[in-house]
Write a protein that holds these residues in place. Structure first.
Motif, PDB file in Angstrom:
ATOM      1  N   LYS A   1      36.935  47.935  42.409  1.00  0.00           N
ATOM      2  CA  LYS A   1      37.480  48.922  41.519  1.00  0.00           C
ATOM      3  C   LYS A   1      37.546  48.316  40.009  1.00  0.00           C
ATOM      4  O   LYS A   1      37.268  49.159  38.967  1.00  0.00           O
ATOM      5  CB  LYS A   1      38.937  49.300  41.897  1.00  0.00           C
ATOM      6  N   ALA A   2      37.442  47.150  39.669  1.00  0.00           N
ATOM      7  CA  ALA A   2      37.653  46.195  38.527  1.00  0.00           C
ATOM      8  C   ALA A   2      36.572  46.391  38.007  1.00  0.00           C
ATOM      9  O   ALA A   2      36.220  46.449  36.687  1.00  0.00           O
ATOM     10  CB  ALA A   2      38.355  44.856  38.763  1.00  0.00           C
ATOM     11  N   VAL A   3      35.320  45.804  38.687  1.00  0.00           N
ATOM     12  CA  VAL A   3      33.957  46.240  37.985  1.00  0.00           C
ATOM     13  C   VAL A   3      33.658  47.670  37.560  1.00  0.00           C
ATOM     14  O   VAL A   3      33.119  47.675  36.656  1.00  0.00           O
ATOM     15  CB  VAL A   3      32.873  45.713  39.222  1.00  0.00           C
ATOM     16  N   GLY A   4      34.185  48.569  38.523  1.00  0.00           N
ATOM     17  CA  GLY A   4      34.006  49.880  37.807  1.00  0.00           C
ATOM     18  C   GLY A   4      34.730  50.133  36.751  1.00  0.00           C
ATOM     19  O   GLY A   4      34.391  51.372  36.043  1.00  0.00           O
ATOM     20  N   GLU A   5      35.916  49.536  36.263  1.00  0.00           N
ATOM     21  CA  GLU A   5      36.444  49.597  35.042  1.00  0.00           C
ATOM     22  C   GLU A   5      35.755  49.123  33.840  1.00  0.00           C
ATOM     23  O   GLU A   5      36.137  49.390  32.942  1.00  0.00           O
ATOM     24  CB  GLU A   5      38.078  49.075  35.556  1.00  0.00           C
ATOM     25  N   VAL A   6      34.828  48.171  34.028  1.00  0.00           N
ATOM     26  CA  VAL A   6      34.317  47.747  32.953  1.00  0.00           C
ATOM     27  C   VAL A   6      33.325  48.691  32.129  1.00  0.00           C
ATOM     28  O   VAL A   6      32.266  49.339  32.785  1.00  0.00           O
ATOM     29  CB  VAL A   6      33.288  46.293  33.441  1.00  0.00           C
ATOM     30  N   LYS A   7      33.856  48.767  30.990  1.00  0.00           N
ATOM     31  CA  LYS A   7      32.915  49.909  30.202  1.00  0.00           C
ATOM     32  C   LYS A   7      32.446  49.346  28.899  1.00  0.00           C
ATOM     33  O   LYS A   7      31.668  50.083  28.129  1.00  0.00           O
ATOM     34  CB  LYS A   7      34.026  51.185  30.046  1.00  0.00           C
ATOM     35  N   ASP A   8      32.976  48.149  28.458  1.00  0.00           N
ATOM     36  CA  ASP A   8      32.676  47.648  27.160  1.00  0.00           C
ATOM     37  C   ASP A   8      32.839  46.180  27.227  1.00  0.00           C
ATOM     38  O   ASP A   8      33.153  45.708  28.271  1.00  0.00           O
ATOM     39  CB  ASP A   8      33.324  48.218  26.203  1.00  0.00           C
ATOM     40  N   MET A   9      32.599  45.724  26.245  1.00  0.00           N
ATOM     41  CA  MET A   9      32.729  44.227  26.027  1.00  0.00           C
ATOM     42  C   MET A   9      34.051  43.404  26.300  1.00  0.00           C
ATOM     43  O   MET A   9      34.332  42.619  27.152  1.00  0.00           O
ATOM     44  CB  MET A   9      32.186  43.519  24.623  1.00  0.00           C
ATOM     45  N   GLN A  10      35.003  44.235  25.725  1.00  0.00           N
ATOM     46  CA  GLN A  10      36.360  43.819  25.990  1.00  0.00           C
ATOM     47  C   GLN A  10      36.867  43.864  27.437  1.00  0.00           C
ATOM     48  O   GLN A  10      37.403  43.179  28.032  1.00  0.00           O
ATOM     49  CB  GLN A  10      37.604  44.686  25.265  1.00  0.00           C
ATOM     50  N   SER A  11      36.465  45.019  28.091  1.00  0.00           N
ATOM     51  CA  SER A  11      36.996  45.279  29.682  1.00  0.00           C
ATOM     52  C   SER A  11      36.105  44.348  30.454  1.00  0.00           C
ATOM     53  O   SER A  11      36.710  43.739  31.332  1.00  0.00           O
ATOM     54  CB  SER A  11      36.829  46.596  29.753  1.00  0.00           C
ATOM     55  N   LEU A  12      34.889  43.911  29.903  1.00  0.00           N
ATOM     56  CA  LEU A  12      34.066  42.819  30.652  1.00  0.00           C
ATOM     57  C   LEU A  12      34.719  41.407  30.376  1.00  0.00           C
ATOM     58  O   LEU A  12      34.744  40.781  31.502  1.00  0.00           O
ATOM     59  CB  LEU A  12      32.562  42.706  29.989  1.00  0.00           C
ATOM     60  N   ALA A  13      35.213  41.265  29.302  1.00  0.00           N
ATOM     61  CA  ALA A  13      35.837  39.963  29.087  1.00  0.00           C
ATOM     62  C   ALA A  13      37.382  39.824  29.977  1.00  0.00           C
ATOM     63  O   ALA A  13      37.520  38.837  30.451  1.00  0.00           O
ATOM     64  CB  ALA A  13      36.196  39.730  27.664  1.00  0.00           C
ATOM     65  N   GLU A  14      37.862  40.848  29.978  1.00  0.00           N
ATOM     66  CA  GLU A  14      39.083  40.950  30.860  1.00  0.00           C
ATOM     67  C   GLU A  14      38.616  40.874  32.156  1.00  0.00           C
ATOM     68  O   GLU A  14      39.531  39.773  32.940  1.00  0.00           O
ATOM     69  CB  GLU A  14      39.737  42.247  30.642  1.00  0.00           C
TER      70      GLU A  14
ATOM     71  N   ASN B   1      36.114  39.160  33.625  1.00  0.00           N
ATOM     72  CA  ASN B   1      35.637  37.853  33.600  1.00  0.00           C
ATOM     73  C   ASN B   1      36.839  36.773  33.730  1.00  0.00           C
ATOM     74  O   ASN B   1      37.023  35.910  34.457  1.00  0.00           O
ATOM     75  CB  ASN B   1      34.660  37.400  32.634  1.00  0.00           C
ATOM     76  N   GLY B   2      37.811  37.158  32.960  1.00  0.00           N
ATOM     77  CA  GLY B   2      39.121  36.430  32.738  1.00  0.00           C
ATOM     78  C   GLY B   2      40.013  36.445  34.213  1.00  0.00           C
ATOM     79  O   GLY B   2      40.548  35.394  34.475  1.00  0.00           O
ATOM     80  N   GLN B   3      39.839  37.583  34.920  1.00  0.00           N
ATOM     81  CA  GLN B   3      40.672  37.905  36.055  1.00  0.00           C
ATOM     82  C   GLN B   3      39.851  37.026  37.282  1.00  0.00           C
ATOM     83  O   GLN B   3      40.274  37.008  38.205  1.00  0.00           O
ATOM     84  CB  GLN B   3      40.842  38.835  36.595  1.00  0.00           C
TER      85      GLN B   3
END
Length: 117
Positions: free
Chosen positions: A56-69, A71-73
């Motif tokens: 689900k978290a991977v599915g929420e990655v839509k841009d660089m900011q969400s990708l960074a979040e 990866n942080g998790q």
């Protein structure tokens, strides 16, 4: 007639005495299998939930900011997974050790009963 009754009673008592250790072992074994099964089901449920939350978290990655979040998790997720693996390992080890101890006690008890004083 009472002679046959006494013989049957004596035979029944001897059979019960002979089979008692097997019955005790079967109870111990059943308890052990039940505990291990419950631990395995709980572990599968936990790891499945963790895997689904990652999907689900991977599915929420839509841009660089969400990708960074995301990866942080990952460090937090890996820490949680590592802790869960250690806890599960301890639980399985504890169940195995308890079973081993109980079987050893059962064997010692039976040896004591069979060995003449």
């Amino acid at each position: 007639m009472t002679m046959y009754t006494e013989m049957f009673k004596s035979f029944s008592e001897q059979t019960e005495k002979t089979l008692a250790p097997y019955a005790k072992f079967n109870k111990l074994f059943s308890k052990n299998v039940e505990e291990l099964t419950e631990l395995q089901l709980t572990a599968v449920r936990t790891y499945s939930e963790l895997g689904l939350s990652q999907l689900k978290a991977v599915g929420e990655v839509k841009d660089m900011q969400s990708l960074a979040e995301f990866n942080g998790q990952q460090l937090e997720t890996l820490t949680k997974l590592s802790q869960q693996l250690m806890e599960d390992s301890k639980k399985f080890s504890s169940v195995a050790q308890t079973f081993k101890t109980e079987v050893e006690e059962l064997v010692a008890e039976n040896v004591k009963e069979v060995t003449p004083a």
